[in-house]
Design a protein around this motif. Structure first.
Motif, PDB file in Angstrom:
ATOM      1  N   ASP A 161     -35.058  12.959  -0.567  1.00 13.20           N
ATOM      2  CA  ASP A 161     -34.363  11.705  -0.824  1.00 13.20           C
ATOM      3  C   ASP A 161     -34.317  10.955   0.498  1.00 13.20           C
ATOM      4  OD1 ASP A 161     -32.671   9.593  -1.258  1.00 13.20           O
ATOM      5  OD2 ASP A 161     -30.955  10.789  -1.928  1.00 13.20           O
ATOM      6  N   ALA A 162     -35.124   9.907   0.589  1.00  9.69           N
ATOM      7  CA  ALA A 162     -35.237   9.162   1.844  1.00  9.69           C
ATOM      8  C   ALA A 162     -34.536   7.819   1.763  1.00  9.69           C
ATOM      9  CB  ALA A 162     -36.709   8.970   2.202  1.00  9.69           C
ATOM     10  N   MET A 163     -33.543   7.705   0.904  1.00  9.68           N
ATOM     11  CA  MET A 163     -32.823   6.448   0.785  1.00  9.68           C
ATOM     12  C   MET A 163     -32.142   6.110   2.096  1.00  9.68           C
ATOM     13  SD  MET A 163     -29.941   5.267  -1.987  1.00  9.68           S
ATOM     14  CE  MET A 163     -28.750   6.492  -1.450  1.00  9.68           C
TER      15      MET A 163
ATOM     16  N   TYR B 145     -41.892   0.691  -0.446  1.00  8.64           N
ATOM     17  CA  TYR B 145     -41.402  -0.475   0.282  1.00  8.64           C
ATOM     18  C   TYR B 145     -39.892  -0.447   0.480  1.00  8.64           C
ATOM     19  CZ  TYR B 145     -46.058  -2.230  -0.419  1.00  8.64           C
ATOM     20  OH  TYR B 145     -47.426  -2.369  -0.398  1.00  8.64           O
ATOM     21  N   ASN B 146     -39.249   0.640   0.091  1.00 12.25           N
ATOM     22  CA  ASN B 146     -37.795   0.746   0.229  1.00 12.25           C
ATOM     23  C   ASN B 146     -37.373   1.901   1.117  1.00 12.25           C
ATOM     24  OD1 ASN B 146     -38.320   0.017  -3.017  1.00 12.25           O
ATOM     25  ND2 ASN B 146     -36.939  -1.360  -1.908  1.00 12.25           N
ATOM     26  N   LEU B 147     -38.317   2.480   1.840  1.00 10.88           N
ATOM     27  CA  LEU B 147     -38.024   3.665   2.643  1.00 10.88           C
ATOM     28  C   LEU B 147     -38.108   3.409   4.137  1.00 10.88           C
ATOM     29  CD1 LEU B 147     -40.036   6.330   0.594  1.00 10.88           C
ATOM     30  CD2 LEU B 147     -37.612   5.745   0.426  1.00 10.88           C
ATOM     31  N   GLY B 148     -38.304   2.154   4.512  1.00 14.55           N
ATOM     32  CA  GLY B 148     -38.549   1.823   5.910  1.00 14.55           C
ATOM     33  C   GLY B 148     -39.857   1.071   6.016  1.00 14.55           C
ATOM     34  N   ASP B 149     -40.378   0.944   7.211  1.00 16.62           N
ATOM     35  CA  ASP B 149     -41.647   0.249   7.392  1.00 16.62           C
ATOM     36  C   ASP B 149     -42.740   0.962   6.590  1.00 16.62           C
ATOM     37  OD1 ASP B 149     -44.381  -0.022   8.801  1.00 16.62           O
ATOM     38  OD2 ASP B 149     -43.206  -1.659   9.662  1.00 16.62           O
ATOM     39  N   PRO B 150     -43.365   0.278   5.608  1.00 21.84           N
ATOM     40  CA  PRO B 150     -44.322   0.979   4.743  1.00 21.84           C
ATOM     41  C   PRO B 150     -45.535   1.532   5.485  1.00 21.84           C
ATOM     42  CG  PRO B 150     -44.371  -1.399   4.329  1.00 21.84           C
ATOM     43  CD  PRO B 150     -43.186  -1.131   5.197  1.00 21.84           C
TER      44      PRO B 150
ATOM     45  N   ASP C 103     -33.402  -8.676  -0.750  1.00 16.85           N
ATOM     46  CA  ASP C 103     -34.095  -7.806   0.204  1.00 16.85           C
ATOM     47  C   ASP C 103     -35.480  -7.400  -0.283  1.00 16.85           C
ATOM     48  OD1 ASP C 103     -31.856  -7.801   1.891  1.00 16.85           O
ATOM     49  OD2 ASP C 103     -30.948  -6.125   0.809  1.00 16.85           O
ATOM     50  N   HIS C 104     -35.913  -7.919  -1.415  1.00 17.72           N
ATOM     51  CA  HIS C 104     -37.224  -7.555  -1.956  1.00 17.72           C
ATOM     52  C   HIS C 104     -38.321  -7.888  -0.936  1.00 17.72           C
ATOM     53  CE1 HIS C 104     -40.295  -6.849  -4.966  1.00 17.72           C
ATOM     54  NE2 HIS C 104     -40.814  -8.029  -4.712  1.00 17.72           N
ATOM     55  N   PRO C 105     -39.168  -6.921  -0.606  1.00 15.70           N
ATOM     56  CA  PRO C 105     -40.148  -7.141   0.467  1.00 15.70           C
ATOM     57  C   PRO C 105     -41.388  -7.908   0.051  1.00 15.70           C
ATOM     58  CG  PRO C 105     -40.376  -4.937  -0.394  1.00 15.70           C
ATOM     59  CD  PRO C 105     -39.211  -5.546  -1.120  1.00 15.70           C
ATOM     60  N   GLY C 106     -41.511  -8.217  -1.241  1.00 16.00           N
ATOM     61  CA  GLY C 106     -42.729  -8.880  -1.715  1.00 16.00           C
ATOM     62  C   GLY C 106     -43.659  -7.864  -2.363  1.00 16.00           C
TER      63      GLY C 106
ATOM     64  N   ALA D 261     -38.081   8.840   5.860  1.00 16.96           N
ATOM     65  CA  ALA D 261     -39.484   8.833   5.432  1.00 16.96           C
ATOM     66  C   ALA D 261     -40.432   8.415   6.539  1.00 16.96           C
ATOM     67  CB  ALA D 261     -39.659   7.906   4.225  1.00 16.96           C
ATOM     68  N   THR D 262     -39.920   7.799   7.590  1.00 15.04           N
ATOM     69  CA  THR D 262     -40.781   7.420   8.707  1.00 15.04           C
ATOM     70  C   THR D 262     -40.850   8.527   9.772  1.00 15.04           C
ATOM     71  OG1 THR D 262     -39.003   6.313   9.927  1.00 15.04           O
ATOM     72  CG2 THR D 262     -40.237   4.986   8.332  1.00 15.04           C
TER      73      THR D 262
END
Length: 281
Positions: free
Chosen positions: A61-63, A145-150, A192-195, A125-126
């Motif tokens: 779980d990398a939230m 796209y929700n765990l940090g820099d993809p 906060d949606h990253p696109g 996750a990073t």
């Protein structure tokens, strides 16, 4: 046209596996000898679905830690799981035969349970706490796209995957020729949606991170609006989105979501992609 009342009941457990999750599992091709890592934002369905089919599964779980809201503001809920409600697979080139049955079903898991002694690991996750080449199968479903820099996340997923293993990413995409209009409604729901990346952008990110693309499955699904709107930042925003979608059904401005009424409920479309890659030695 009046707004349709939500009629979708969301259930968390029980029932047959949903066609879209079955499609992903068949794409993953789990093996009884696989040592698997699933990285998610919250608690997704993959550990329960994959666990019985592999030798060992580690669930991470990398939230990220929630940020404190600004004074005078509040968030309706944190979108930590990709819950869908009923889903229709509306197209797709040569989908697995099992996905052709049951046009609509709930995203429920197989009637199996995870080993209660198998804990979920909290981790970044990073910077995953595993050595290089530890796993033969690594999965990330609707969480990249929700765990940090993809880009950093992808490098980590590939780092912990063995040579000859596979990293499977399942996520939202848009067609390579599609414009960014579809993201406007996503960002209205979640500021906060990253696109949403294009298919080409997603595969480019994987190759830039050190992966070699082996297989790709892109298809369109229809989803009911109400479970998706449960993740809106507030009720007023959910009402604005609902109104815009109903206006489009009535011939108004296009949102890019291609909404329509099914069984008295408002549904919309998304494009999903499954990508299988392996680390380049």
């Amino acid at each position: 046209m009046p707004l349709p009342h939500p009629a979708t009941a969301i259930q968390g457990t029980g029932g047959a596996i949903a066609p879209h999750l079955r499609r992903l599992l068949e794409f993953v091709e789990p093996d009884q000898n696989d040592i698997c890592l699933d990285v998610a934002r919250g608690h997704g369905p993959m550990p329960a679905a994959l666990g019985p089919q592999v030798r060992h599964l580690t669930a991470v779980d990398a939230m990220p830690a929630p940020a404190d809201p600004a004074p005078g503001t509040s968030r309706r809920m944190a979108t930590v799981e990709f819950g869908t409600g009923p889903v229709r697979i509306t197209d797709g080139d040569s989908p697995p035969p099992a996905t052709r049955a049951a046009a609509t079903t709930r995203e429920d898991l197989r009637p199996r349970t995870i080993d209660p002694d198998r804990p979920t690991i909290k981790a970044d996750a990073t910077a995953l706490p595993y050595r290089d080449n530890t796993f033969s199968l690594v999965t990330a479903r609707f969480s990249l796209y929700n765990l940090g820099d993809p880009d950093h996340v992808l490098r980590e997923l590939l780092r912990v995957c063995r040579p000859g293993g596979r990293v499977v990413i399942a996520d939202l995409v848009r067609g390579n020729l599609a414009g960014p209009d579809r993201d406007r409604i996503e960002r209205l729901r979640d500021p906060d949606h990253p696109g949403t990346p294009s298919i080409a952008r997603l595969t480019e990110m994987i190759t830039s991170a050190g992966g070699s693309i082996r297989r790709l499955d892109v298809f369109t699904v229809e989803r009911p609006v109400e479970p998706w709107l449960a993740g809106a930042c507030d009720d007023a925003t959910a009402d604005r989105i609902r109104t815009a979608l109903v206006d489009e059904v009535d011939g108004g401005p296009k949102t890019g979501a291609k909404p329509r009424i099914i069984g008295g409920e408002l549904w919309f479309t998304q494009s999903w992609a499954h990508v299988a890659a392996e680390p380049i030695p």
